[in-house]
Motif scaffolding. Sequence first.
Motif, PDB file in Angstrom:
ATOM      1  N   ALA A  82      -3.219  -7.716   7.235  1.00  0.00           N
ATOM      2  CA  ALA A  82      -3.104  -8.050   5.813  1.00  0.00           C
ATOM      3  C   ALA A  82      -4.187  -7.349   4.999  1.00  0.00           C
ATOM      4  N   GLU A  83      -5.425  -7.382   5.493  1.00  0.00           N
ATOM      5  CA  GLU A  83      -6.525  -6.715   4.788  1.00  0.00           C
ATOM      6  C   GLU A  83      -6.338  -5.205   4.812  1.00  0.00           C
ATOM      7  N   ALA A  84      -5.874  -4.687   5.949  1.00  0.00           N
ATOM      8  CA  ALA A  84      -5.644  -3.249   6.060  1.00  0.00           C
ATOM      9  C   ALA A  84      -4.575  -2.798   5.065  1.00  0.00           C
ATOM     10  N   LEU A  85      -3.523  -3.593   4.934  1.00  0.00           N
ATOM     11  CA  LEU A  85      -2.439  -3.256   4.016  1.00  0.00           C
ATOM     12  C   LEU A  85      -2.932  -3.221   2.572  1.00  0.00           C
ATOM     13  N   THR A  86      -3.771  -4.172   2.209  1.00  0.00           N
ATOM     14  CA  THR A  86      -4.312  -4.218   0.845  1.00  0.00           C
ATOM     15  C   THR A  86      -5.063  -2.938   0.504  1.00  0.00           C
ATOM     16  N   ASP A  87      -5.925  -2.501   1.411  1.00  0.00           N
ATOM     17  CA  ASP A  87      -6.708  -1.292   1.145  1.00  0.00           C
ATOM     18  C   ASP A  87      -5.869  -0.021   1.247  1.00  0.00           C
ATOM     19  N   LEU A  88      -4.824  -0.065   2.060  1.00  0.00           N
ATOM     20  CA  LEU A  88      -3.927   1.090   2.138  1.00  0.00           C
ATOM     21  C   LEU A  88      -3.198   1.276   0.811  1.00  0.00           C
ATOM     22  N   ILE A  89      -2.689   0.200   0.256  1.00  0.00           N
ATOM     23  CA  ILE A  89      -1.992   0.261  -1.034  1.00  0.00           C
ATOM     24  C   ILE A  89      -2.925   0.780  -2.129  1.00  0.00           C
ATOM     25  N   ALA A  90      -4.189   0.329  -2.065  1.00  0.00           N
ATOM     26  CA  ALA A  90      -5.168   0.723  -3.085  1.00  0.00           C
ATOM     27  C   ALA A  90      -5.663   2.152  -2.901  1.00  0.00           C
TER      28      ALA A  90
END
Length: 325
Positions: A189-197
């Motif tokens: 979940a945290e990885a996905l957030t930073d990937l999107i950003a």
Amino acid sequence: MNRRQLLVASLGLSTTTFAFAQDASEYPSRTVRLMVGFAAGGPQDNITRMLAEYFGKQFDRSFYVENRPGANGEVAANYTKYLTADGYSLLLAGSGAMSVAPSMQTALGYNSAKDFTAIGRVSGFVYLLAVPSSSPFKSTRDLILYGRTNKGALSYASAGIGATNHLAGEWFKSRTGVDAVHVPYKGDAEALTDLIAGRVSYAFIGGPGVIAQAKAGKLRILASSGLTQKQEGIDVPTVAQAANIPDFDVVPWTGLFAPAGLASGIVGRLNTAIMKSMATPEAKARLLAIGQFSFTDTPEQFAQYLRTENARWASVVELAQIRKM
């Protein structure tokens, strides 16, 4: 020694094992617990509860879920290893604890191929090689060419050191020549957030959230990690095809296990129940809702698959020179 004892001794079986084999047709005769190595509410817990529900209906007995979270499922596996192999204590475990951890951990405490009876795979999913929508990379080839010629310019996210998508990322790097910095997070979940950003360049990541973000235009999916299995609704090439790595096949899975020595008759009954449950349209729809698909294989196929997976991940760790923990 009576006649029955002589027969059992001649077969090299204990009287307890003989009794289990004889009583397999009556299994289960009491409540069965299904252990899972994660807290309530997560994907593996949801799958375990779904299996308990289906098993309860098929066997007309109570199957209850016991959560023993910790160390990515390793706590539950270590606990299950020492239980009686009578079919009344089962474990739903994933590839992280049963295939990846043995290649990464120097003092794991269990041998997944020897300390457990493999009953059958239940579900799995593929990772999607994804980049932010703002990324200049339109294909896996674009990513590889840039990563080869711009040392240290790329970064990739994972769910943490030793996670399956960490090893997938290192396998990708070692076979393509891409130079990228690993950025471990405390979960996908945290990885996905930073990937999107756009704070990381790419990731091998799974789950319905990835698909939703891609459909919303926030991510671009370049490839799928499975060699044959694909994510429904996503039409992209496999990493094996796009990156020219013919054996690249990363499909995290969950499977049902028991302590080593479970009677084959009980193994067979449980495996049949898995296949019957997971083949239903309802089960497939419920799995699809969490980004997964069902498996149907025999205990022998699952045991062989486990040995192959363990050897493969050990080879990846060695090839990529990943430091063991």
